[in-house]
Design a protein around this motif. Structure first.
Motif, PDB file in Angstrom:
ATOM      1  N   GLU A  36       2.264   1.224  46.317  1.00  0.00           N
ATOM      2  CA  GLU A  36       3.312   1.448  45.465  1.00  0.00           C
ATOM      3  C   GLU A  36       3.122   0.399  44.334  1.00  0.00           C
ATOM      4  O   GLU A  36       2.408  -0.552  44.285  1.00  0.00           O
ATOM      5  CB  GLU A  36       4.486   0.709  46.488  1.00  0.00           C
ATOM      6  CG  GLU A  36       5.144   1.537  47.499  1.00  0.00           C
ATOM      7  CD  GLU A  36       6.016   1.191  48.210  1.00  0.00           C
ATOM      8  OE1 GLU A  36       6.912   0.394  47.446  1.00  0.00           O
ATOM      9  OE2 GLU A  36       6.441   1.411  49.357  1.00  0.00           O
ATOM     10  N   SER A  37       3.932   0.788  43.286  1.00  0.00           N
ATOM     11  CA  SER A  37       4.084  -0.234  42.245  1.00  0.00           C
ATOM     12  C   SER A  37       4.408  -1.521  42.347  1.00  0.00           C
ATOM     13  O   SER A  37       5.269  -1.701  43.278  1.00  0.00           O
ATOM     14  CB  SER A  37       4.633   0.498  40.935  1.00  0.00           C
ATOM     15  OG  SER A  37       4.156   1.649  40.462  1.00  0.00           O
ATOM     16  N   TYR A  48      -4.781 -11.559  43.562  1.00  0.00           N
ATOM     17  CA  TYR A  48      -3.666 -10.423  43.754  1.00  0.00           C
ATOM     18  C   TYR A  48      -3.819  -9.191  42.774  1.00  0.00           C
ATOM     19  O   TYR A  48      -4.513  -9.396  42.049  1.00  0.00           O
ATOM     20  CB  TYR A  48      -2.083 -11.269  43.742  1.00  0.00           C
ATOM     21  CG  TYR A  48      -1.956 -11.820  42.272  1.00  0.00           C
ATOM     22  CD1 TYR A  48      -1.551 -11.243  41.315  1.00  0.00           C
ATOM     23  CD2 TYR A  48      -2.502 -13.146  42.069  1.00  0.00           C
ATOM     24  CE1 TYR A  48      -1.018 -11.668  40.141  1.00  0.00           C
ATOM     25  CE2 TYR A  48      -1.979 -13.696  40.707  1.00  0.00           C
ATOM     26  CZ  TYR A  48      -1.465 -12.885  39.883  1.00  0.00           C
ATOM     27  OH  TYR A  48      -1.012 -13.668  38.534  1.00  0.00           O
ATOM     28  N   LEU A  49      -3.048  -8.403  43.244  1.00  0.00           N
ATOM     29  CA  LEU A  49      -3.200  -6.975  42.458  1.00  0.00           C
ATOM     30  C   LEU A  49      -1.858  -6.517  42.020  1.00  0.00           C
ATOM     31  O   LEU A  49      -0.795  -6.904  42.618  1.00  0.00           O
ATOM     32  CB  LEU A  49      -3.757  -5.838  43.606  1.00  0.00           C
ATOM     33  CG  LEU A  49      -3.901  -4.413  43.024  1.00  0.00           C
ATOM     34  CD1 LEU A  49      -5.096  -3.882  43.983  1.00  0.00           C
ATOM     35  CD2 LEU A  49      -2.650  -3.648  43.194  1.00  0.00           C
ATOM     36  N   ASN A  50      -1.721  -6.118  40.816  1.00  0.00           N
ATOM     37  CA  ASN A  50      -0.869  -5.564  39.957  1.00  0.00           C
ATOM     38  C   ASN A  50      -1.011  -3.894  39.717  1.00  0.00           C
ATOM     39  O   ASN A  50      -1.900  -3.704  39.191  1.00  0.00           O
ATOM     40  CB  ASN A  50      -0.322  -6.017  38.792  1.00  0.00           C
ATOM     41  CG  ASN A  50       0.098  -7.687  38.792  1.00  0.00           C
ATOM     42  OD1 ASN A  50       0.946  -7.860  39.652  1.00  0.00           O
ATOM     43  ND2 ASN A  50      -0.414  -8.440  38.140  1.00  0.00           N
ATOM     44  N   ARG A  51      -0.158  -3.101  40.649  1.00  0.00           N
ATOM     45  CA  ARG A  51      -0.331  -1.628  40.772  1.00  0.00           C
ATOM     46  C   ARG A  51       0.484  -1.048  39.668  1.00  0.00           C
ATOM     47  O   ARG A  51       2.041  -1.451  39.654  1.00  0.00           O
ATOM     48  CB  ARG A  51       0.012  -1.316  42.064  1.00  0.00           C
ATOM     49  CG  ARG A  51      -0.177   0.236  42.311  1.00  0.00           C
ATOM     50  CD  ARG A  51      -1.661   0.692  41.882  1.00  0.00           C
ATOM     51  NE  ARG A  51      -1.619   2.283  42.481  1.00  0.00           N
ATOM     52  CZ  ARG A  51      -1.102   3.132  41.602  1.00  0.00           C
ATOM     53  NH1 ARG A  51      -0.475   2.854  40.268  1.00  0.00           N
ATOM     54  NH2 ARG A  51      -0.965   4.333  42.022  1.00  0.00           N
ATOM     55  N   VAL A 141      -0.174  10.737  32.540  1.00  0.00           N
ATOM     56  CA  VAL A 141       0.142   9.295  33.093  1.00  0.00           C
ATOM     57  C   VAL A 141      -1.345   8.745  33.723  1.00  0.00           C
ATOM     58  O   VAL A 141      -2.257   9.261  34.236  1.00  0.00           O
ATOM     59  CB  VAL A 141       0.824   9.743  34.388  1.00  0.00           C
ATOM     60  CG1 VAL A 141       1.263   8.629  34.941  1.00  0.00           C
ATOM     61  CG2 VAL A 141       2.260  10.128  33.644  1.00  0.00           C
ATOM     62  N   VAL A 142      -1.375   7.292  33.500  1.00  0.00           N
ATOM     63  CA  VAL A 142      -2.275   6.632  33.937  1.00  0.00           C
ATOM     64  C   VAL A 142      -2.003   5.821  35.158  1.00  0.00           C
ATOM     65  O   VAL A 142      -0.927   5.177  35.257  1.00  0.00           O
ATOM     66  CB  VAL A 142      -2.847   5.493  32.759  1.00  0.00           C
ATOM     67  CG1 VAL A 142      -3.806   4.653  33.577  1.00  0.00           C
ATOM     68  CG2 VAL A 142      -3.326   6.258  31.602  1.00  0.00           C
ATOM     69  N   GLU A 143      -2.838   5.839  36.195  1.00  0.00           N
ATOM     70  CA  GLU A 143      -2.534   5.129  37.351  1.00  0.00           C
ATOM     71  C   GLU A 143      -3.706   3.970  37.342  1.00  0.00           C
ATOM     72  O   GLU A 143      -4.763   4.106  37.180  1.00  0.00           O
ATOM     73  CB  GLU A 143      -2.843   5.940  38.566  1.00  0.00           C
ATOM     74  CG  GLU A 143      -1.988   6.901  38.751  1.00  0.00           C
ATOM     75  CD  GLU A 143      -0.332   6.786  39.132  1.00  0.00           C
ATOM     76  OE1 GLU A 143      -0.267   5.598  39.673  1.00  0.00           O
ATOM     77  OE2 GLU A 143       0.439   7.555  39.058  1.00  0.00           O
ATOM     78  N   LYS A 144      -3.248   2.659  37.439  1.00  0.00           N
ATOM     79  CA  LYS A 144      -4.012   1.504  37.255  1.00  0.00           C
ATOM     80  C   LYS A 144      -3.715   0.351  38.339  1.00  0.00           C
ATOM     81  O   LYS A 144      -2.551   0.313  38.686  1.00  0.00           O
ATOM     82  CB  LYS A 144      -3.883   1.163  36.012  1.00  0.00           C
ATOM     83  CG  LYS A 144      -4.891   0.055  35.510  1.00  0.00           C
ATOM     84  CD  LYS A 144      -4.754  -0.297  34.059  1.00  0.00           C
ATOM     85  CE  LYS A 144      -4.892  -1.394  33.454  1.00  0.00           C
ATOM     86  NZ  LYS A 144      -5.117  -1.432  31.895  1.00  0.00           N
ATOM     87  N   ALA A 145      -4.708  -0.198  38.517  1.00  0.00           N
ATOM     88  CA  ALA A 145      -4.685  -1.614  39.275  1.00  0.00           C
ATOM     89  C   ALA A 145      -5.244  -2.703  38.422  1.00  0.00           C
ATOM     90  O   ALA A 145      -6.324  -2.619  38.110  1.00  0.00           O
ATOM     91  CB  ALA A 145      -5.346  -1.410  40.686  1.00  0.00           C
ATOM     92  N   VAL A 146      -4.497  -3.771  38.422  1.00  0.00           N
ATOM     93  CA  VAL A 146      -5.013  -5.104  37.428  1.00  0.00           C
ATOM     94  C   VAL A 146      -5.119  -6.036  38.716  1.00  0.00           C
ATOM     95  O   VAL A 146      -4.109  -6.661  39.326  1.00  0.00           O
ATOM     96  CB  VAL A 146      -4.189  -5.320  36.619  1.00  0.00           C
ATOM     97  CG1 VAL A 146      -4.955  -6.658  35.594  1.00  0.00           C
ATOM     98  CG2 VAL A 146      -3.997  -4.261  35.255  1.00  0.00           C
ATOM     99  N   ILE A 147      -6.504  -6.340  38.991  1.00  0.00           N
ATOM    100  CA  ILE A 147      -6.751  -7.508  40.007  1.00  0.00           C
ATOM    101  C   ILE A 147      -6.827  -8.755  39.153  1.00  0.00           C
ATOM    102  O   ILE A 147      -7.483  -8.889  38.343  1.00  0.00           O
ATOM    103  CB  ILE A 147      -7.826  -6.889  40.853  1.00  0.00           C
ATOM    104  CG1 ILE A 147      -7.602  -5.890  41.651  1.00  0.00           C
ATOM    105  CG2 ILE A 147      -7.970  -8.437  41.946  1.00  0.00           C
ATOM    106  CD1 ILE A 147      -7.989  -4.670  40.994  1.00  0.00           C
TER     107      ILE A 147
END
Length: 153
Positions: A36-37, A48-51, A141-147
């Motif tokens: 989930e976002s 930690y990860l921000n989705r 739409v871009v799906e991304k994870a910023v760790i």
């Protein structure tokens, strides 16, 4: 800055940092697209990860940013996003005051270049690698994870 496909790397490629190794292990063992976002804790404040999910912006609406305490591992999960980059030692950059809470400084200046990151590609951004994420390549739409990886080396 390290750029590449996450599929070409393994945790031991970053053996100089236990926190980067934890981030890569997590990426390799989880389906990030199904998360989930929002924020997902991997190892307390260390990793930690921000989705997120979004349509990127026109370059004029994007900001150059840099961090002092954390590395960014910006991983595109789906779609394509432009990532601008600037070396912090570049002449003529104008910075806003550092925000200790957000571990962030915004800058104004000319980019050194733009890299298009597509699905499974990442940019591992170090403190002297200023970056401008969210640059529009198309209208998808871009799906991304910023760790966020606390510097431990």
């Amino acid at each position: 800055m390290v750029i590449g496909s996450i599929n070409d790397f393994k945790p031991s490629d970053f053996s100089y940092s236990k926190n980067i190794m934890k981030a890569i292990e997590y990426i390799k063992s989880h389906d990030l697209l199904s998360l989930e976002s929002g924020k997902h804790v991997i190892d307390g404040d260390n990793v930690y990860l921000n989705r997120s999910s979004y349509v990127c912006k026109d370059i004029k609406d994007c900001k150059i940013e840099g961090h002092n305490k954390y590395l960014d591992l910006q991983l595109v999960l789906k779609g394509t996003e432009g990532m601008g980059y600037v070396d912090i030692r570049k002449e003529g950059l104008i910075a806003t005051p550092y925000d200790e809470i957000k571990d962030k400084t915004n800058y104004k200046g000319e980019l050194d270049g733009i890299i298009n990151l597509r699905s499974s590609f990442f940019a591992l951004v170090f403190p002297n690698d200023l970056h401008m994420p969210l640059i529009k390549v198309n209208d998808e739409v871009v799906e991304k994870a910023v760790i966020k990886i606390k510097i431990d080396f």
